[in-house]
Design an enzyme around this catalytic site. Sequence first.
Site: not given
Ligand code: C5P
Length: 410
Positions: A208, A342
């Site tokens: 990304n 979360k």
């Molecule tokens: O679900 P999303 O990607 O929007 O969540 C963002 C947050 O979750 C960020 O803090 C990102 O670093 C963390 N994250 C993570 N592991 C993942 C996906 C997101 O730690 N697989």
Amino acid sequence: MLTGKRILLIIGGGIAAYKSLDLIRRLKERGASVTPVLTRAGEEFVTPLSVGALAGVKCYRHLFDLTDEAEMGHIELSRAADLVVVAPATADLMAKMAGGQADDLASTLLLATDKHVLIAPAMNVRMWLHPATQRNIATLRADDVRFVGPNEGDMACGEYGPGRMAEPMEIVAGIAAMMGDGPLAGRHVLVTSGPTHEPIDPVRYIANRSSGAQGTALARALRDLGAKVTFVTGPARERSPGGVDIVRVETAREMLAAVTAALPADAAVFAAAVADWHVTNASGSKMKKDGSGKAPAIEFAENPDILAHVAGLKKNRPALVVGFAAETDDVVDNAAAKRKRKGCDWIVANDVSPETGIMGGAENAVTLISATGAEEWPRLPKDEVARRLAARIAKALGQETAEGTTDKGD
Ligand code: C5P
């Protein structure tokens, strides 16, 4: 708190040089010794006599003051300190530092030193914002030069904006943090940063656009408050900061393993843009076109959610768990829901719609969401967002120590 610490203080030529006289006094009050060096331009603003009198030692001025080796040579002078401080650091002095020039005593000492360097920039707002200065700032940061300020406000030249030198006590706090005495001294903070790369075959991957800029700035800001920082980073464009423990990973699964291995921590900030999926049928050799025109079928499985995993730990859960939420619509509502889902304490929400220019850009506009509500911050450089967030983390951890509870609603 700075007892016995030796500071080599280089005073550049700016109106803020008068504040350096007070800085000398503040440092001496705290038990530090100050060896002052005044640039030729600095002499236009403060005199060697007043600088030397306050420091209680000779004020060095010219490179050739030091050619008499009965006195201290410039190499020795640059090393006989625990820290080199430049205040005020003018645009010219910063350009010399970034370019590695050594045509006077100050620039020669800065090139010759083997010690950490802390600079307190001071200049007109246009000079600060000029692309040349911004390039020099990036170079100096990459060279592990630490910054304190500049602050935003009214300037001696009548303009308003970033460029005012940090106040003497802010510089003292910066020095104390670099000497292991900041508000996060003795604290361990974990930061994830950058994108992850999920391989498709040995040469291709899914990624990304995250540059790692916000996570890197945050690691720096936490380090500057005295924290021991473990910086777990995916393959980011941004150069990793110095003075932190760097763990380089590629995939989300490697990131989870590195994060788990780095615990326990007092706080963990998840700024990485982790891929949601990885390829389950990644090929061990480079995939080739077979001439049939048929595209290969790529199969995905969900990656572990590192933030949710750490926030849900029974054992070793950091006292403060902070996530980021990059959203393109209903930013605050989505981020608040994400905080609950979360199980983290804070979410730093930002709008990454392409028109904001935030993803991969130099600025960020965030809303800090906690149990007690949402706090919208103005659009700020990512460094400033990082400094504010680091200060909030220090405050929250400080309250936890003082009260035996975490004020996660802070
Ligand atoms: O679900 P999303 O990607 O929007 O969540 C963002 C947050 O979750 C960020 O803090 C990102 O670093 C963390 N994250 C993570 N592991 C993942 C996906 C997101 O730690 N697989």
